[in-house]
Design a protein around this motif. Structure first.
Motif, PDB file in Angstrom:
ATOM      1  N   ASP A 108      35.702  33.082  31.555  1.00  0.00           N
ATOM      2  CA  ASP A 108      35.265  32.952  32.929  1.00  0.00           C
ATOM      3  C   ASP A 108      35.697  31.598  33.500  1.00  0.00           C
ATOM      4  O   ASP A 108      35.702  30.603  32.803  1.00  0.00           O
ATOM      5  N   ASN A 109      36.038  31.568  34.776  1.00  0.00           N
ATOM      6  CA  ASN A 109      36.442  30.343  35.457  1.00  0.00           C
ATOM      7  C   ASN A 109      37.631  29.669  34.790  1.00  0.00           C
ATOM      8  O   ASN A 109      37.873  28.488  34.983  1.00  0.00           O
ATOM      9  N   GLY A 110      38.363  30.398  33.956  1.00  0.00           N
ATOM     10  CA  GLY A 110      39.564  29.859  33.346  1.00  0.00           C
ATOM     11  C   GLY A 110      40.658  29.781  34.397  1.00  0.00           C
ATOM     12  O   GLY A 110      40.489  30.239  35.525  1.00  0.00           O
ATOM     13  N   ILE A 111      41.782  29.228  33.998  1.00  0.00           N
ATOM     14  CA  ILE A 111      42.892  29.058  34.936  1.00  0.00           C
ATOM     15  C   ILE A 111      43.400  30.415  35.415  1.00  0.00           C
ATOM     16  O   ILE A 111      43.720  30.603  36.591  1.00  0.00           O
ATOM     17  N   LEU A 112      43.403  31.401  34.497  1.00  0.00           N
ATOM     18  CA  LEU A 112      43.873  32.742  34.864  1.00  0.00           C
ATOM     19  C   LEU A 112      42.981  33.352  35.955  1.00  0.00           C
ATOM     20  O   LEU A 112      43.474  33.921  36.928  1.00  0.00           O
ATOM     21  N   ALA A 113      41.669  33.164  35.793  1.00  0.00           N
ATOM     22  CA  ALA A 113      40.727  33.704  36.777  1.00  0.00           C
ATOM     23  C   ALA A 113      40.983  33.085  38.143  1.00  0.00           C
ATOM     24  O   ALA A 113      41.051  33.780  39.157  1.00  0.00           O
ATOM     25  N   ARG A 114      41.159  31.756  38.165  1.00  0.00           N
ATOM     26  CA  ARG A 114      41.352  31.071  39.454  1.00  0.00           C
ATOM     27  C   ARG A 114      42.644  31.493  40.134  1.00  0.00           C
ATOM     28  O   ARG A 114      42.671  31.719  41.343  1.00  0.00           O
ATOM     29  N   ILE A 115      43.700  31.619  39.340  1.00  0.00           N
ATOM     30  CA  ILE A 115      44.978  32.054  39.922  1.00  0.00           C
ATOM     31  C   ILE A 115      44.847  33.473  40.469  1.00  0.00           C
ATOM     32  O   ILE A 115      45.300  33.774  41.575  1.00  0.00           O
ATOM     33  N   ALA A 116      44.191  34.347  39.688  1.00  0.00           N
ATOM     34  CA  ALA A 116      44.062  35.749  40.114  1.00  0.00           C
ATOM     35  C   ALA A 116      43.227  35.859  41.385  1.00  0.00           C
ATOM     36  O   ALA A 116      43.590  36.594  42.311  1.00  0.00           O
ATOM     37  N   TYR A 117      42.098  35.122  41.451  1.00  0.00           N
ATOM     38  CA  TYR A 117      41.262  35.163  42.658  1.00  0.00           C
ATOM     39  C   TYR A 117      42.052  34.674  43.873  1.00  0.00           C
ATOM     40  O   TYR A 117      42.008  35.281  44.948  1.00  0.00           O
ATOM     41  N   ALA A 118      42.778  33.546  43.690  1.00  0.00           N
ATOM     42  CA  ALA A 118      43.527  32.969  44.807  1.00  0.00           C
ATOM     43  C   ALA A 118      44.628  33.928  45.255  1.00  0.00           C
ATOM     44  O   ALA A 118      44.813  34.147  46.466  1.00  0.00           O
ATOM     45  N   ALA A 119      45.339  34.513  44.288  1.00  0.00           N
ATOM     46  CA  ALA A 119      46.428  35.435  44.640  1.00  0.00           C
ATOM     47  C   ALA A 119      45.883  36.653  45.371  1.00  0.00           C
ATOM     48  O   ALA A 119      46.462  37.108  46.371  1.00  0.00           O
ATOM     49  N   LEU A 120      44.750  37.179  44.893  1.00  0.00           N
ATOM     50  CA  LEU A 120      44.182  38.370  45.537  1.00  0.00           C
ATOM     51  C   LEU A 120      43.703  38.044  46.955  1.00  0.00           C
ATOM     52  O   LEU A 120      43.945  38.809  47.893  1.00  0.00           O
ATOM     53  N   ALA A 121      43.050  36.882  47.110  1.00  0.00           N
ATOM     54  CA  ALA A 121      42.553  36.490  48.431  1.00  0.00           C
ATOM     55  C   ALA A 121      43.720  36.330  49.410  1.00  0.00           C
ATOM     56  O   ALA A 121      43.667  36.815  50.552  1.00  0.00           O
ATOM     57  N   GLY A 127      37.454  41.040  36.161  1.00  0.00           N
ATOM     58  CA  GLY A 127      38.744  40.465  35.772  1.00  0.00           C
ATOM     59  C   GLY A 127      39.785  41.517  35.425  1.00  0.00           C
ATOM     60  O   GLY A 127      40.909  41.501  35.939  1.00  0.00           O
ATOM     61  N   SER A 128      39.409  42.463  34.551  1.00  0.00           N
ATOM     62  CA  SER A 128      40.403  43.448  34.122  1.00  0.00           C
ATOM     63  C   SER A 128      40.828  44.339  35.288  1.00  0.00           C
ATOM     64  O   SER A 128      41.994  44.709  35.386  1.00  0.00           O
ATOM     65  N   THR A 129      39.896  44.666  36.191  1.00  0.00           N
ATOM     66  CA  THR A 129      40.252  45.483  37.363  1.00  0.00           C
ATOM     67  C   THR A 129      41.251  44.760  38.247  1.00  0.00           C
ATOM     68  O   THR A 129      42.226  45.349  38.730  1.00  0.00           O
ATOM     69  N   VAL A 130      41.015  43.451  38.464  1.00  0.00           N
ATOM     70  CA  VAL A 130      41.908  42.664  39.326  1.00  0.00           C
ATOM     71  C   VAL A 130      43.310  42.609  38.714  1.00  0.00           C
ATOM     72  O   VAL A 130      44.305  42.876  39.391  1.00  0.00           O
ATOM     73  N   ILE A 131      43.376  42.281  37.418  1.00  0.00           N
ATOM     74  CA  ILE A 131      44.682  42.088  36.764  1.00  0.00           C
ATOM     75  C   ILE A 131      45.456  43.409  36.649  1.00  0.00           C
ATOM     76  O   ILE A 131      46.651  43.470  36.931  1.00  0.00           O
ATOM     77  N   ILE A 132      44.748  44.463  36.206  1.00  0.00           N
ATOM     78  CA  ILE A 132      45.445  45.725  35.938  1.00  0.00           C
ATOM     79  C   ILE A 132      45.718  46.500  37.222  1.00  0.00           C
ATOM     80  O   ILE A 132      46.752  47.131  37.364  1.00  0.00           O
TER      81      ILE A 132
END
Ligand SMILES: [Zn+2]
Ligand SMILES: [Zn+2]
Length: 243
Positions: free
Chosen positions: A3-16, A122-127
């Motif tokens: 949680d709150n890892g770099i991957l999470a932050r990048i994914a949230y920012a990219a999705l937004a 997380g998995s829903t966003v990435i996949i």
């Protein structure tokens, strides 16, 4: 995924950013935007329900110890359980983990409500939803060059679908938590999200009401489930991991 890892932050920012760009493509859509967004919301609910139905009844891979995790008698906070959990999860793939997660949710529903956002979505966003949103960006960008026009209402409906899909497991988690943010309570009052009482029917039967966003698609999916069960599918033995 941490949680709150770099991957999470990048994914949230990219999705937004991607959804913001899609919002820009909505332009001036006119009256058709409202029904299109409601349809998108309905489809996201149906998608959440169809995946939930499949995951609940798809048998877990036998012989890897998932039954030992599922029926573990001691504390799940214990080192013994945690080590067993890590060992077992290393032996299975991401889809099998999700299958186990869905089944494990039935006897221990409140654990989902306690999870951090990234663990839920997380998995829903990435996949799924990040690639889908980026694809919509590309489509809207490329369409004029191809002599096509993507109608604003259609983009609006797709955005509603993407948001409903992204937060499906977060919304499910809110049904298993006593305290929720104001917008969840407001969306429940307007029927855009279902109530814990309505979702309890799923936990009491495990044979109906699989949709967990607004629940609008449950009547249709319940009919599909009954149809599949009459044809010999949806065997209740799939609901728990076997040895
Ligand atoms: Zn279920
Ligand atoms: Zn639940």
């Amino acid at each position: 995924m941490k949680d709150n890892g770099i991957l999470a932050r990048i994914a949230y920012a990219a999705l937004a950013l991607s959804i913001a760009a899609n919002l820009w493509f909505v332009g001036r859509p006119g009256w058709a935007l409202i029904p299109a967004m409601l349809a998108g919301w309905y489809l996201a609910d149906m998608m959440s329900g169809a995946i939930h139905m499949y995951m609940d009844y798809r048998p877990c891979r036998p012989g890897v110890g998932l039954d030992r995790l599922y029926f573990y008698e001691g504390s799940r906070e214990s080192d013994d359980y945690q080590a067993l959990f890590r060992r077992t999860m290393r032996r299975i793939g991401p889809i099998e983990r999700l299958v186990f997660d869905f089944k494990n949710h039935h006897p221990r529903p409140d654990a989902l409500g306690r999870r951090r956002l990234w663990r839920q979505i997380g998995s829903t966003v990435i996949i799924a939803t990040l690639p889908a949103s980026l694809l919509l960006n590309l489509l809207c960008l490329a369409a004029p060059g191809l002599g096509l026009a993507v109608p604003g209402w259609l983009v609006g409906g797709a955005i509603s679908f993407l948001i409903g899909g992204t937060f499906a497991q977060y919304f499910h988690g809110t049904l298993h938590r006593p305290h929720n943010p104001w917008f969840v309570r407001a969306m429940r009052r307007t029927g855009l999200l279902m109530t814990p009482q309505a979702h309890q029917i799923h936990h009491d039967t495990l044979a109906r009401d699989f949709s967990t966003n607004c629940g609008w698609s449950n009547p249709v999916l319940n009919r599909l489930f009954n149809h599949l069960q009459r044809r010999g599918g949806m065997d209740r033995r799939g609901l728990e991991p076997g040895a």
